[in-house]
Design an enzyme around this catalytic site. Structure first.
Site, PDB file in Angstrom:
ATOM      1  N   GLU A   1      -4.115  11.170  -1.478  1.00 38.14           N
ATOM      2  CA  GLU A   1      -4.571  12.066  -2.530  1.00 38.14           C
ATOM      3  C   GLU A   1      -4.692  13.489  -1.998  1.00 38.14           C
ATOM      4  O   GLU A   1      -5.242  13.715  -0.911  1.00 38.14           O
ATOM      5  CB  GLU A   1      -5.920  11.603  -3.084  1.00 38.14           C
TER       6      GLU A   1
ATOM      7  N   ARG B   1      -4.990   0.822  -0.665  1.00 40.62           N
ATOM      8  CA  ARG B   1      -4.820  -0.312  -1.579  1.00 40.62           C
ATOM      9  C   ARG B   1      -3.869   0.109  -2.690  1.00 40.62           C
ATOM     10  O   ARG B   1      -3.437   1.263  -2.758  1.00 40.62           O
ATOM     11  CB  ARG B   1      -6.168  -0.703  -2.187  1.00 40.62           C
TER      12      ARG B   1
END
Length: 648
Positions: free
Chosen positions: A274, A296
């Site tokens: 991110e 994940r």
């Protein structure tokens, strides 16, 4: 390839993994709590194991019980989904110690990315740009205040072990720093058991853009970016891929940064890097910085699947089973544009409070991918995340995909719980979002208008009145029709705490006149299609266990009132006595011009082998007697009318 896997999760993501596993010929084992015994993921799996009580701590977070279930059922691997134990390195080690394969990254990789300060230091060393800030271990308030001064206000205080916006405070002025620091530390301590924080420069007009990466433990590729800037309280609402306004140069730079991040920790499986992006001057190669890595599969992974044609869960299983990366970077490309909207059971006008309830009606439109863990009749439990579905669409361009998203949301029908569906539609139509001018503050700036709850118009209310009388279906040709004159029926509905009353007149089969709240609408139902006052409308009318709903762009929900109550209230409020149910008029005791008092007996109706006495709801004069002894009448048929109170 594995022959059987256990999914250590529930709901939508468990169903998602099961569907891909089934397509690959892999058998699945579901786990479930007391609250999920009848859940959709349990029904979809080949086998299921009960693991404890409804609280996550008593079931989905009990790693030892889940591992024992996998061993007992002969599973060879465990897929963690997202949330719960998916980023718990101790669980990964326990799975592997039990001789099972964890379908995801190593415990070491998870640990390296688990603490934001250590992760950012690691990323700096790997050549990944990070936001200017202080990531050191000295937590003395005066030292942190000095660091903030050096960085320059505004700054962001963030919990080192944080996530989901907890332990995070924006500080605009030096004078506010100490109070904000104490608040952030206290919240972080409560949420994570760790009050350490880091300080970062606050990025003006920030955008949240993330890169999907996939590694095999040695090499990694990226599957391009997703824009997740539409957020409320740091929670994603609508995601899209690719990011609007993305340039080829910046995409290459961000993708390479994501790959470097994954390879720096020997990443295996699906992960997301991110970045926070400065959108104030457009997207630039020098205007993005690492925030964190989610080790994940992400909730929003379907938009990446839509634009790349890759099944990420399939890749997870293949790589975990020992295969190399299914595709190299030069084999991956973007096709079209995709959106995902998160549909939740939540009360938007009340501050997006999570809601519960039984889904009395649930329907998803054709042409959209809707990943869900619930069905009609399922309960939205207070124990877990109240997500109902993810609504995903794809189109050749962003404009086309956005139109399809709006159409898909308009065609999504939910009854039995309040939802954020109208909010999502308003967001999909928002002028700045449509233009691709997005940042993380968009929702908060226009929250009042976006969160406004649509109110049913008179046409919607008229359709609801028909549904309350069972006249909303193409039924027998004579339904609601009388031989000698139009049949007029009274019906009452409750809508948002308000009692609505309507007169419904059947003009001919499938044609009605509805008088409601001073307005009159002529409605026709032809081959399942409605028209109101001569104009076709794309409405659907549904009755269900929770009442009835009219779906026309948004969903409007009504509660029919018991016919006996209608009769009594109609007599009091309107001076009209109606048949509370179909039956035979046994006797009429009054005639026009006769004075009556409240409670006087007016007529007897025989229905279901019982006699029902109809009485006057108020004092008055009989204006009309509309039925006679021996006459068979329908439910809601007007029998006697008293003069209006101002005429009496």
């Amino acid at each position: 390839m594995f022959s059987k896997i256990l999914i250590a999760n529930r709901g939508e993501i468990a169903c998602r993994v099961i569907e891909t596993a089934r397509a690959m010929g892999v058998r699945t084992v579901a786990v479930y709590s007391d609250a999920d015994a009848g859940a959709r993921h349990v029904a979809l799996a080949d086998e299921a194991v009960h693991i404890g009580g409804p609280a996550p701590a008593d079931s989905y977070l009990k790693g030892d019980v889940i591992i024992a279930a996998a061993q007992a059922m002969g599973a060879e691997a465990v897929h963690p989904g997202y949330g719960f134990l998916s980023e718990n390195p101790d669980f990964v080690e326990a799975v592997e110690a039990a001789g099972l394969t964890f379908i995801g990254p190593s415990a070491d990789a998870i640990r390296k990315m688990g603490l934001k300060d250590a992760a950012k230091k690691l990323m700096e060393e790997a050549g990944v740009p990070v936001v200017p800030g202080y990531h050191g271990s000295n937590q003395d308030p005066e030292h942190l205040s000095g660091a903030a001064d050096a960085i320059g206000f505004p700054v962001l205080i963030k919990a080192v072990a944080g996530g989901g916006g907890k332990g995070m405070r924006k500080v605009d002025r030096p004078d506010d720093f100490m109070n904000a620091l104490a608040s952030a530390k206290g919240e972080a301590k409560t949420a994570f058991g760790n009050d350490a924080v880091l300080i970062e420069k606050f990025v003006q007009q920030p955008r949240h853009i993330e890169v999907q990466v996939f590694g095999d433990g040695t090499h990694a590729v990226h599957l391009f970016e997703r824009d997740c800037s539409l957020q409320r309280r740091h929670q994603k609402v609508i995601e899209e891929a690719p990011a609007p306004g993305m340039t080829t140069e910046m995409r290459e730079a961000m993708g390479q940064a994501g790959v470097r991040a994954a390879e720096a920790i020997g990443y295996k499986g699906a992960g997301t890097v991110e970045f926070i992006v400065d959108g104030s001057k457009g997207l630039r190669r020098d205007g993005f910085w690492f925030m964190e890595m989610n080790t994940r599969l992400q909730v929003e992974h379907p938009v990446t699947e839509a634009i790349t044609g890759v099944d990420l869960v399939e890749w997870q299983l293949r790589v975990a089973a020992g295969e190399s990366l299914p595709k190299q970077q030069n084999e991956l490309a973007i096709t079209g544009h995709a959106f995902e909207a998160r549909l939740y059971a939540e009360d938007v006008p009340k501050g997006f409070l999570p809601a519960t309830g039984t889904l009395a009606h649930l329907h998803f439109p054709e042409g959209a991918r809707c990943d869900t863990g619930v069905r009609t009749g399922d309960m939205i439990s207070p124990w877990y995340d109240p997500m109902i579905s993810k609504v995903i669409v794809h189109g050749p361009t962003r404009a086309v995909a956005l139109k399809r998203l709006d159409q898909a949301l308009a065609g999504t029908q939910v009854a039995g719980s309040v939802t954020n569906l109208a909010f999502l539609r308003a967001l999909a139509q928002h002028e700045d979002f449509v233009a691709g001018d997005v940042d993380t503050g968009l929702i908060d700036r226009d929250l009042d208008s976006l969160a406004a709850d649509p109110v049913a118009c008179g046409r919607v209310r008229s359709l609801a009145a028909l549904a309350a009388l069972g006249l909303h279906r193409d039924g027998p040709a004579l339904q609601g029709f009388s031989l000698w004159a139009p049949l007029k029926q009274l019906v009452a509905l409750d809508y948002r705490g308000e009692r609505l009353r309507a007169f419904v007149e059947t003009l001919s089969p499938g044609r009605f006149r509805v008088e409601i709240e001073g307005a009159v609408h002529e409605i026709a139902l032809t081959e399942g299609r409605w028209s109101v006052d001569g104009a076709p409308i794309p409405a659907e009318v549904v009755t269900h266990a929770a009442g009835l709903s009219v779906f026309w762009g948004n969903g409007y929900h009504f509660d029919p009132v018991d016919p006996l109550d209608v009769a009594a209230e109609g007599a009091v409020a309107l001076g009209l006595i109606v048949a509370p149910m179909p039956g035979l008029v046994k006797a009429v005791f009054v005639e026009p011009g006769q004075e009556v008092a409240a409670g006087d007996r007016l007529a007897i109706l025989e229905a279901m082998k019982m006699e029902h006495t109809l009485t006057a709801g108020r004092d008055g004069t009989v204006a009309e007697v509309l039925a006679s002894a021996g006459q068979q009448v329908e439910e809601g048929a007007a029998l006697i009318r008293l003069d209006d109170e101002d005429e009496a």
